[in-house]
Design a protein around this motif. Structure first.
Motif, mmCIF file in Angstrom:
data_model
loop_
_atom_site.group_PDB
_atom_site.id
_atom_site.type_symbol
_atom_site.label_atom_id
_atom_site.label_comp_id
_atom_site.label_asym_id
_atom_site.label_seq_id
_atom_site.Cartn_x
_atom_site.Cartn_y
_atom_site.Cartn_z
ATOM 1 N N ARG A 55 0.830 -1.216 0.000
ATOM 2 C CA ARG A 55 0.000 0.000 0.000
ATOM 3 C C ARG A 55 0.860 1.260 0.000
ATOM 4 O O ARG A 55 0.568 2.233 -0.691
ATOM 5 C CB ARG A 55 -0.931 -0.016 1.216
ATOM 6 C CG ARG A 55 -2.007 -1.098 1.150
ATOM 7 C CD ARG A 55 -2.674 -1.281 2.492
ATOM 8 N NE ARG A 55 -3.380 -0.072 2.913
ATOM 9 C CZ ARG A 55 -3.876 0.095 4.149
ATOM 10 N NH1 ARG A 55 -3.735 -0.855 5.053
ATOM 11 N NH2 ARG A 55 -4.504 1.217 4.435
ATOM 12 N N LEU A 56 1.940 1.239 0.764
ATOM 13 C CA LEU A 56 2.834 2.393 0.806
ATOM 14 C C LEU A 56 3.610 2.542 -0.505
ATOM 15 O O LEU A 56 3.902 3.661 -0.939
ATOM 16 C CB LEU A 56 3.807 2.263 1.981
ATOM 17 C CG LEU A 56 3.178 2.341 3.374
ATOM 18 C CD1 LEU A 56 4.228 2.089 4.453
ATOM 19 C CD2 LEU A 56 2.502 3.700 3.599
ATOM 20 N N SER A 57 3.919 1.417 -1.140
ATOM 21 C CA SER A 57 4.597 1.466 -2.443
ATOM 22 C C SER A 57 3.687 2.130 -3.476
ATOM 23 O O SER A 57 4.143 2.941 -4.300
ATOM 24 C CB SER A 57 4.981 0.051 -2.900
ATOM 25 O OG SER A 57 5.920 -0.525 -2.021
ATOM 26 N N LEU A 58 2.387 1.797 -3.440
ATOM 27 C CA LEU A 58 1.434 2.411 -4.355
ATOM 28 C C LEU A 58 1.302 3.910 -4.076
ATOM 29 O O LEU A 58 1.211 4.720 -5.004
ATOM 30 C CB LEU A 58 0.071 1.727 -4.237
ATOM 31 C CG LEU A 58 -1.051 2.303 -5.111
ATOM 32 C CD1 LEU A 58 -0.650 2.297 -6.585
ATOM 33 C CD2 LEU A 58 -2.352 1.520 -4.899
ATOM 34 N N MET A 59 1.311 4.282 -2.790
ATOM 35 C CA MET A 59 1.239 5.689 -2.428
ATOM 36 C C MET A 59 2.433 6.448 -3.004
ATOM 37 O O MET A 59 2.282 7.544 -3.577
ATOM 38 C CB MET A 59 1.204 5.848 -0.903
ATOM 39 C CG MET A 59 1.128 7.292 -0.428
ATOM 40 S SD MET A 59 1.113 7.466 1.379
ATOM 41 C CE MET A 59 2.803 6.983 1.768
ATOM 42 N N ASN A 60 3.643 5.889 -2.888
ATOM 43 C CA ASN A 60 4.829 6.532 -3.436
ATOM 44 C C ASN A 60 4.795 6.566 -4.960
ATOM 45 O O ASN A 60 5.226 7.543 -5.582
ATOM 46 C CB ASN A 60 6.090 5.811 -2.950
ATOM 47 C CG ASN A 60 6.614 6.355 -1.636
ATOM 48 O OD1 ASN A 60 7.452 7.245 -1.610
ATOM 49 N ND2 ASN A 60 6.095 5.832 -0.538
ATOM 50 N N GLY A 77 -3.834 14.315 1.686
ATOM 51 C CA GLY A 77 -4.954 14.254 0.755
ATOM 52 C C GLY A 77 -5.465 15.631 0.375
ATOM 53 O O GLY A 77 -5.745 15.902 -0.799
ATOM 54 N N ILE A 78 -5.588 16.515 1.354
ATOM 55 C CA ILE A 78 -6.080 17.873 1.089
ATOM 56 C C ILE A 78 -5.147 18.607 0.131
ATOM 57 O O ILE A 78 -5.587 19.267 -0.818
ATOM 58 C CB ILE A 78 -6.222 18.656 2.411
ATOM 59 C CG1 ILE A 78 -7.341 18.047 3.275
ATOM 60 C CG2 ILE A 78 -6.519 20.128 2.132
ATOM 61 C CD1 ILE A 78 -7.410 18.623 4.680
ATOM 62 N N CYS A 79 -3.847 18.480 0.381
ATOM 63 C CA CYS A 79 -2.862 19.143 -0.491
ATOM 64 C C CYS A 79 -2.968 18.620 -1.922
ATOM 65 O O CYS A 79 -2.897 19.394 -2.895
ATOM 66 C CB CYS A 79 -1.450 18.940 0.045
ATOM 67 S SG CYS A 79 -1.036 19.956 1.480
ATOM 68 N N TYR A 112 -7.044 7.972 -2.414
ATOM 69 C CA TYR A 112 -6.323 6.843 -1.820
ATOM 70 C C TYR A 112 -5.957 7.100 -0.361
ATOM 71 O O TYR A 112 -5.885 6.165 0.443
ATOM 72 C CB TYR A 112 -5.059 6.569 -2.643
ATOM 73 C CG TYR A 112 -4.310 5.319 -2.236
ATOM 74 C CD1 TYR A 112 -4.846 4.059 -2.482
ATOM 75 C CD2 TYR A 112 -3.069 5.402 -1.604
ATOM 76 C CE1 TYR A 112 -4.162 2.915 -2.114
ATOM 77 C CE2 TYR A 112 -2.374 4.267 -1.239
ATOM 78 C CZ TYR A 112 -2.929 3.021 -1.492
ATOM 79 O OH TYR A 112 -2.257 1.885 -1.118
ATOM 80 N N THR A 113 -5.724 8.359 -0.001
ATOM 81 C CA THR A 113 -5.318 8.661 1.377
ATOM 82 C C THR A 113 -6.402 8.302 2.397
ATOM 83 O O THR A 113 -6.099 8.125 3.570
ATOM 84 C CB THR A 113 -4.964 10.157 1.536
ATOM 85 O OG1 THR A 113 -6.083 10.969 1.151
ATOM 86 C CG2 THR A 113 -3.746 10.515 0.711
ATOM 87 N N PHE A 114 -7.646 8.194 1.958
ATOM 88 C CA PHE A 114 -8.712 7.815 2.878
ATOM 89 C C PHE A 114 -8.564 6.371 3.353
ATOM 90 O O PHE A 114 -9.191 5.976 4.336
ATOM 91 C CB PHE A 114 -10.081 8.011 2.221
ATOM 92 C CG PHE A 114 -10.511 9.455 2.136
ATOM 93 C CD1 PHE A 114 -11.157 10.065 3.195
ATOM 94 C CD2 PHE A 114 -10.238 10.199 1.001
ATOM 95 C CE1 PHE A 114 -11.536 11.402 3.124
ATOM 96 C CE2 PHE A 114 -10.611 11.527 0.912
ATOM 97 C CZ PHE A 114 -11.265 12.134 1.978
ATOM 98 N N SER A 115 -7.749 5.579 2.657
ATOM 99 C CA SER A 115 -7.538 4.189 3.057
ATOM 100 C C SER A 115 -6.357 4.034 4.008
ATOM 101 O O SER A 115 -6.113 2.945 4.519
ATOM 102 C CB SER A 115 -7.286 3.322 1.811
ATOM 103 O OG SER A 115 -6.006 3.596 1.246
ATOM 104 N N MET A 116 -5.613 5.120 4.257
ATOM 105 C CA MET A 116 -4.420 5.041 5.092
ATOM 106 C C MET A 116 -4.769 5.215 6.570
ATOM 107 O O MET A 116 -5.741 5.906 6.911
ATOM 108 C CB MET A 116 -3.399 6.111 4.685
ATOM 109 C CG MET A 116 -3.014 6.078 3.209
ATOM 110 S SD MET A 116 -2.453 4.457 2.629
ATOM 111 C CE MET A 116 -0.933 4.290 3.573
ATOM 112 N N PRO A 117 -4.008 4.587 7.455
ATOM 113 C CA PRO A 117 -4.244 4.754 8.899
ATOM 114 C C PRO A 117 -4.118 6.212 9.313
ATOM 115 O O PRO A 117 -3.380 6.981 8.695
ATOM 116 C CB PRO A 117 -3.131 3.898 9.541
ATOM 117 C CG PRO A 117 -2.731 2.935 8.472
ATOM 118 C CD PRO A 117 -2.906 3.653 7.170
#
Length: 414
Positions: free
Chosen positions: A4-9, A69-71, A178-183
């Protein structure tokens, strides 16, 4: 979590890769070739203060993943606005309006580079993983995302149009969702909240009282001037060969962004070489290797062409990995080893400010001035002369660094 973090990056850097290396081509096509330097300089200008401001907000009021996410949402909206304005107005687009939309977008994007790291570190620690061991392979997917976005924009023919802004905005919007799925990242306790002085790294400016550190930071700025030169002008330079019949059909002219992406691939691989070089040659020699790699980077671009001389272009792209990584990473290690632990984070902030902030900003404007000076009334640029001037500058900086910089030979902290 690592996936999940790899996808975020991947998404984080795909946003940047969509336009960073090809925006100059689009600007040249709509009559804004004289403003390319200003567009790239804005990234350095906002990097001076926006990451620190957003860091304070994430520290005190809004969880890091939510602020990330906001940014990205705001960056997407303003980037879409830039693309829409370019689509509607074509070559009649106003510099002031397009530049404003773009500046607002990068103003909200640049802080997300640090916020993405903060979210990743928290998530790894939440799962009980070692950040030092687990984060680098995750970060590599950021470079992969950058390269994929570059290739997509080039293959789709967006490298010379406003559509690259739409691609960037789309990646930002996806990452916002996607950030809504992060802790949820916790806010800092009162005792751990940074003061404004600490957040902006101002306390570390006391290091300038030490001759060795002052020389290092000044040369960091001087080398930082080289950073944005090829980002802004390499792909417009390569594409300029399309006006010459003997080069018009070559791969490099058709896909200059893909050719340029070899630089990012090299960057990824050169990271693995740093431990060996550091151990064998020492920090000063590694930084000198980086400085003279910049000389080769620019000189090879000046001497090469997309035809029989394409090997020089390719070699220039490969050299970039050494030029970029060897100074940025070894420089960061030098700062870490030569500053007190109480101001180490602030000192890293000063290092980034001097290279990616002040240095990159000055470099963008200076490069634009050189290119403009060697461009005639018909829009033809003496590119080889420009690249040799940049190479000469890098050579002077490297020689001066060799004579003036004396790293401490002991392991005692400054």
């Amino acid at each position: 979590m690592k996936v999940r973090l790899s996808l975020m990056n991947f998404l984080e850097f795909a946003v940047w890769g969509s336009y960073l290396t090809c925006m100059g081509i689009y600007l040249g096509n709509i009559g804004m070739a004289g403003h390319i330097g200003a567009f790239y300089a804005m990234q350095g200008i906002v990097s001076i203060f926006m990451p620190a401001l957003m860091g304070i907000i994430a520290d005190r009021w809004i969880p890091a993943q939510r602020l990330l996410g906001i940014c990205h949402l705001l960056a997407a909206l303003f980037m879409f606005a830039a693309g829409w304005y370019g689509m509607v107005n074509g070559e009649g687009a106003s510099f002031a309006i397009l530049f404003t939309f773009y500046s607002l977008s990068v103003g909200f994007y640049m802080p997300t580079l640090a916020l993405t790291n903060s979210v990743a570190y928290y998530c790894l620690e939440l799962k009980g993983m070692d950040t030092v061991k687990e984060f680098p392979p995750i970060r590599v997917f950021g470079t992969v995302g950058f390269i994929v976005a570059m290739w997509f924009v080039d293959i789709m023919g967006f490298k010379s149009t406003y559509e690259q802004f739409f691609v960037s905005g789309a990646f930002s919007l996806i990452l916002f969702l996607y950030t809504f799925s992060m802790p949820t990242c916790p806010l800092s306790d009162d005792d751990n909240k940074q003061s404004l002085v600490d957040a902006f790294g101002l306390r570390a400016f006391a290091l300038f009282k030490q001759k060795r550190m002052a020389i290092f930071f000044v040369f960091s700025m001087l080398l930082g001037i080289s950073l944005q030169i090829t980002n802004g002008f390499a792909t417009p330079f390569i594409e300029s060969f399309k006006s010459l019949p003997e080069y018009a059909g070559t791969f490099g002219v058709k896909y200059p962004v893909i050719l340029y992406s070899l630089s990012q691939i090299s960057e990824t691989l050169c990271i693995l070489m740093i431990p060996f070089f550091m151990k064998r040659y020492g920090i000063k020699n590694v930084m000198l290797i980086a400085m003279f790699a910049w000389v080769a980077r620019f000189a090879l671009l000046g001497a090469g062409n997309p035809g029989a001389g394409v090997w020089m272009f390719i070699l220039s792209m490969i050299v970039y990995g050494v030029a970029f990584d060897f100074f940025n990473i070894s420089g960061s290690l030098f700062v870490n080893d030569n500053t007190d632990s109480k101001i180490r984070s602030s000192a890293q902030g000063v290092f980034m400010l001097m290279t990616n902030g002040i240095g990159a900003t000055l470099g963008s404007f200076a490069a634009q001035a050189v290119v403009t000076a060697y461009t005639d009334a018909n829009g033809a640029t003496q590119w080889a002369t420009c690249w040799y001037i940049f190479a000469a500058y890098a050579l002077v900086v490297g020689v001066a660094f060799a004579f003036m910089f004396r790293p401490r030979k002991t392991g005692v902290k400054a």
